[in-house]
Motif scaffolding. Structure first.
Motif, short mmCIF file in Angstrom:
data_model
loop_
_atom_site.label_atom_id
_atom_site.label_comp_id
_atom_site.label_asym_id
_atom_site.label_seq_id
_atom_site.Cartn_x
_atom_site.Cartn_y
_atom_site.Cartn_z
N ASN A 260 -2.50 -3.48 4.94
CA ASN A 260 -1.76 -2.57 6.44
C ASN A 260 -0.42 -1.91 5.88
N GLY A 261 0.06 -1.39 4.81
CA GLY A 261 0.87 -0.48 4.70
C GLY A 261 2.16 -1.85 4.16
N ALA B 224 4.31 3.01 3.42
CA ALA B 224 2.22 2.45 3.57
C ALA B 224 1.56 2.82 2.83
N GLU B 225 1.99 4.39 2.64
CA GLU B 225 0.60 4.86 1.22
C GLU B 225 0.95 3.82 0.13
N ARG C 125 -0.49 0.59 -0.01
CA ARG C 125 -2.33 0.58 -0.20
C ARG C 125 -2.56 0.81 -1.63
#
Length: 468
Positions: free
Chosen positions: A351-352, A336-337, A340
């Motif tokens: 939203n990742g 997710a990081e 992004r």
């Protein structure tokens, strides 16, 4: 339309009621159609009016046309009686009549665009325009287009009226809870196996040389058009917007038309006959010529050129994706990081990387209903596993690399209020919309002039078309 905003379109469910309860086919012998005798002495029925709804009439032949239209979309007509088909036609006419009464506007240009898309699809399926005309039993392409235009315009009026009826219908959390509690335990729906998926998209970078080459080509087009060349012909031959190529890059537009901001800003800054300088949007580079200004509406033509990506840029994108995968697997960063931080896909990076199911508007994808290409990419992945860089080519021919992962797997299960709230809400909303459609139909049937002729009066309708 290649330069529309990339927003998930709101899908409105169109409700189709069967219109009748009996399964017996009624062969009309007492309609207002007149009979004549052919050279063999056999009676032939001449087409006649079998029903009237407001300003619309229904001919006996419209039932046969209804069968033909359903068949053309690949659906079976085996179990549809003439009474059932009449019930459906009565509903369509009721919607269309009140759409006009409510000043719902469907423009000829909208219908022509729909017609072109449908005809192109049919030609792909059948093989030629001649075969399409023959399938619809018309004598010429012109006759077929006139006939098909009227059908599509009425269908669009029907759709817009249905949309207007259900647009204001909403369900509260309390209504959803009440709806769910009323479902007997033995009748709770069974939801199939699902998964949640996320992706990181790496788009190859276009070189400055390629961008400049495209800009120079558009400037050359502008100069040639100003010297007398046809904008229409240039668009047909060269535009990368395939949706408008066949009509010479033509669009009608108002301030509310959902084109991207950069496109609208340039279009509304031009005078009639003026051609813009090349400008960039997320879709590529354009030039626009404004043909006509009518208040807040303009007619324009445009040419879109998309800069090409070279092989080195593709290689660089793949290597970047592979490096991101390595960092995720080494726990240096979460998926997710990474999405992004590194993903080039605007719709998912915030939203990742989580994908939204366009059919349900939530993050879950039912395996049996999943797009085959997506299923092929994720079916072999374990939960949390990251795929190797996958090259994907979109409809514009643009290539990109992506990493994909399964963030959650949900096994087949009986509906659970907390776990399946969005699905239950959608079912509750659909039920409420159907009830609203029914209430509206009952009310409008009472106040609308409706007449059914001949043997069709013997049909047993669900709706009170005979006003008994």
């Amino acid at each position: 339309m290649r330069f529309l905003n990339n927003k998930i379109a709101l899908t409105i469910c169109l409700f189709v009621f069967s219109g009748v309860m009996n399964a017996q086919e009624i062969i009309p012998e007492k309609t207002v159609a007149v009979s004549t005798t052919n050279v063999q002495g056999q009676k032939q029925k001449i087409d006649g009016v079998i029903a009237t709804v407001g300003d619309f009439i229904i001919l006996d032949s419209d039932i046969d046309k209804g069968y033909l239209e359903i068949s053309s979309q690949g659906n079976s007509i085996k179990d549809i009686t003439r009474c059932q088909m009449l019930g459906k036609l009565l509903e369509d006419k009721l919607y269309a009549h009140h759409a006009i009464q409510d000043s719902i506007v469907v423009t000829d240009d909208e219908v022509k665009k729909m017609m072109d898309d449908r005809i192109n699809y049919m030609i792909e399926q059948i093989g030629s325009m001649e075969k399409v005309v023959q399938y619809y039993k018309k004598d010429s392409e012109e006759e077929f287009r006139t006939y098909f235009f009227d059908i599509l315009k009425e269908n669009k009026l029907t759709e817009e009226m249905q949309r207007k009826i259900v647009d204001a219908v909403e369900v509260t959390p309390e209504e959803v809870r009440t709806f769910f509690k009323k479902i007997p335990t033995t009748e709770l729906p069974l939801f199939g196996s699902e998964m949640e998926v996320a992706q990181i998209v790496i788009t190859p970078k276009v070189s400055q040389e390629e961008k400049q080459a495209v800009i120079d080509k558009l400037k050359e087009f502008k100069k040639e058009i100003q010297e007398g060349a046809s904008f229409f012909s240039k668009a047909v031959l060269y535009t990368d917007d395939k949706g408008s190529a066949s009509n010479g890059g033509f669009y009608k537009m108002t301030r509310k038309t959902p084109f991207v901001k950069e496109f609208k800003d340039v279009a509304f800054s031009l005078a009639e006959g003026e051609i813009s300088e090349p400008f960039e949007t997320e879709f590529g580079y354009h030039i626009i010529m404004v043909e006509k200004i009518r208040g807040q509406e303009i007619d324009l033509r445009h040419i879109l050129l998309i800069p090409k990506v070279n092989e080195q840029a593709l290689k660089d994108a793949k290597e970047k994706a592979a490096l991101i995968k390595k960092r995720i697997e080494e726990k240096e960063i979460t998926f997710a990081e990474a999405a992004r931080t590194f993903s080039d896909e605007k719709e998912t990076k915030a939203n990742g990387g989580a994908l939204i199911n366009p059919k349900t508007q939530d993050t879950r994808f039912e395996l049996t209903k999943m797009d085959p290409s997506l299923y092929g990419q994720v079916s072999g992945l374990k939960e949390g596993e990251v795929s190797n860089p996958l090259m994907e080519e979109d409809q514009k021919g643009a290539r990109k690399y992506k990493l994909i992962t399964v963030t959650n797997r949900i096994n087949e299960h009986t509906a659970n209020y907390a776990q399946d709230y969005i699905k239950i809400k959608n079912i509750a909303l659909k039920e409420k919309q159907i009830k609203e459609i029914g209430r509206w139909s009952e009310e409008k049937i009472k106040e609308t002039y409706i007449k059914i002729n001949g043997e069709y009066r013997d049909c047993i309708f669900t709706n009170n078309w005979l006003k008994k």
